[in-house]
Design a protein around this motif. Structure first.
Motif, PDB file in Angstrom:
ATOM      1  N   ASP A  87       4.742  -0.152   7.538  1.00 43.25           N
ATOM      2  CA  ASP A  87       4.102   1.108   6.818  1.00 43.25           C
ATOM      3  C   ASP A  87       4.235   0.870   5.725  1.00 43.25           C
ATOM      4  OD1 ASP A  87       3.993   2.632   9.154  1.00 43.25           O
ATOM      5  OD2 ASP A  87       5.934   3.424   9.224  1.00 43.25           O
TER       6      ASP A  87
ATOM      7  N   PHE B 217      -2.244   4.928   3.003  1.00 47.35           N
ATOM      8  CA  PHE B 217      -2.370   3.287   2.711  1.00 47.35           C
ATOM      9  C   PHE B 217      -3.530   2.993   2.426  1.00 47.35           C
ATOM     10  CE2 PHE B 217       0.478   3.650   6.923  1.00 47.35           C
ATOM     11  CZ  PHE B 217       1.741   3.931   6.223  1.00 47.35           C
TER      12      PHE B 217
ATOM     13  N   VAL C  35       0.704  -1.294  -0.004  1.00 50.04           N
ATOM     14  CA  VAL C  35      -0.088   0.029  -0.082  1.00 50.04           C
ATOM     15  C   VAL C  35       0.876   1.380  -0.076  1.00 50.04           C
ATOM     16  CG1 VAL C  35      -1.989  -1.212   1.071  1.00 50.04           C
ATOM     17  CG2 VAL C  35      -0.156  -0.181   2.729  1.00 50.04           C
ATOM     18  N   SER C  36       2.195   1.050  -0.106  1.00 45.24           N
ATOM     19  CA  SER C  36       2.935   2.332  -0.242  1.00 45.24           C
ATOM     20  C   SER C  36       4.247   2.164  -1.022  1.00 45.24           C
ATOM     21  CB  SER C  36       3.615   2.611   1.323  1.00 45.24           C
ATOM     22  OG  SER C  36       4.429   3.681   1.382  1.00 45.24           O
TER      23      SER C  36
ATOM     24  N   ILE D 158      -1.518  -2.898   9.384  1.00 44.86           N
ATOM     25  CA  ILE D 158      -0.622  -2.336   8.538  1.00 44.86           C
ATOM     26  C   ILE D 158       0.862  -2.713   8.804  1.00 44.86           C
ATOM     27  CG2 ILE D 158       0.623  -0.276   7.370  1.00 44.86           C
ATOM     28  CD1 ILE D 158      -1.930  -0.815   6.103  1.00 44.86           C
TER      29      ILE D 158
ATOM     30  N   GLN E 126      -1.519   8.938   6.725  1.00 48.58           N
ATOM     31  CA  GLN E 126      -1.208   7.718   6.744  1.00 48.58           C
ATOM     32  C   GLN E 126      -2.832   6.835   6.284  1.00 48.58           C
ATOM     33  OE1 GLN E 126       0.828   6.116  10.130  1.00 48.58           O
ATOM     34  NE2 GLN E 126       2.715   6.422   9.238  1.00 48.58           N
TER      35      GLN E 126
ATOM     36  N   ALA F 296      -0.713  -4.047   3.717  1.00 50.54           N
ATOM     37  CA  ALA F 296      -1.970  -4.371   4.320  1.00 50.54           C
ATOM     38  C   ALA F 296      -2.490  -5.759   4.371  1.00 50.54           C
ATOM     39  CB  ALA F 296      -2.874  -3.269   3.761  1.00 50.54           C
TER      40      ALA F 296
END
Length: 218
Positions: free
Chosen positions: A191, A179, A32-33, A188, A175, A194
Motif C-alpha cells: 500500500d 495511489f 505513492v503514499s 502496488i 485507493q 508502485a
C-alpha cells in the motif's frame, strides 16, 4: 488505458530467473503514499476487465508472479474505475462478487473474455465487426456470463448490492486516487510503492523487485 505497451514484449522473451538487481526509487519504483506501509507484506494488482494488457498479464504472467512471491507476501486484485459510468461500476462490482464467491479461477478469465473476446488475450487479429455491440451492457449480461460458467446467480443481486461489496468498491476508488493510478495493470506493494513496469526488463526482475519492496525495503 495503459502506457507500458513494451511490457508484454520484454516479458515474453525473458526466461524466469533470479537477478541480483539494484533497485532505485524514482526509477524502478515510486512511493505513492505518505502513510506507513501495510503491517503485512502484500502485493495488489489494479486492473480493468476492459484492458488488453491486463488480460495478457492475467493469462501469461500473473501465475508465475504469484507462484514466486515470497511466502510472506499476500496477493489481492482490485478493479479501477476509469470509466465513471453505470456499466463501469457494474463491471467493477462483478469482480467484488467474484471475490465474495471465491470463484476467481473460473470467472476472472470469463469476464475478460466476455468483454474483450477470448482471442484478445493472445494478441491475435480477429474480426472486430462481430463485437460492434458490447457483449456486456448491464448487470443482466454479467449475470449471464456467471450462469454460463455454472455459477449459481440466485444470490448475485444480494451480494452485488451488499454492504461488504459497496465498501469494497469505495475502497478501490479511494485507493485509485490515493495511489495516483493512471494506467493499468499497476502493481502496488505494501500500500505504499508502485512498480514502474516500464523499467522492468524481465519477468524475473519484476518478481525480484516486488519481493524486495514487500519484504526487504525499509
Amino acid at each position: 488505458m495503459i502506457k507500458h505497451i513494451a511490457l508484454a514484449l520484454t516479458l515474453a522473451i525473458a526466461p524466469l530467473s533470479s537477478f541480483a538487481a539494484q533497485f532505485v526509487e524514482g526509477k524502478h519504483f515510486t512511493t505513492v503514499s505518505d502513510k506507513a506501509p501495510s503491517a503485512e507484506p502484500k502485493l495488489t494488482e489494479f486492473y480493468s476487465f476492459y484492458c488488453h494488457n491486463c488480460f495478457n498479464m492475467e493469462t501469461q504472467y500473473l501465475g508465475d508472479i504469484k507462484a514466486n512471491l515470497n511466502k510472506k507476501v499476500s496477493f489481492d486484485s482490485k478493479h479501477v474505475d476509469f470509466m465513471n459510468s453505470e456499466i463501469g461500476t457494474e463491471v467493477m462490482r462483478s469482480l467484488a462478487v467474484i471475490q465474495e464467491l471465491n470463484v476467481q479461477d473460473t470467472m476472472i478469465h470469463a469476464m475478460f473474455a466476455a468483454i474483450q473476446g477470448d482471442e484478445s488475450a493472445h494478441g491475435h487479429n480477429h474480426d472486430h465487426s462481430a463485437h460492434e455491440e458490447p457483449a456486456i451492457n448491464n448487470r443482466a449480461d454479467i449475470k449471464k456470463v456467471f450462469a454460463d460458467k455454472g455459477i449459481d446467480i440466485s444470490k448475485y443481486d444480494a451480494i452485488a448490492d451488499s454492504k461488504a461489496v459497496n465498501e469494497k468498491i469505495d475502497l478501490w476508488r479511494a485507493q485509485q486516487r490515493e495511489f495516483r493510478i493512471q494506467s493499468v495493470p499497476t502493481f502496488i506493494v505494501n500500500d505504499k510503492y508502485a512498480v514502474n513496469l516500464s523499467q522492468v526488463r524481465t519477468l524475473g526482475e519484476l518478481i525480484d523487485l516486488i519481493n524486495y519492496l514487500a519484504v526487504e525495503h525499509k
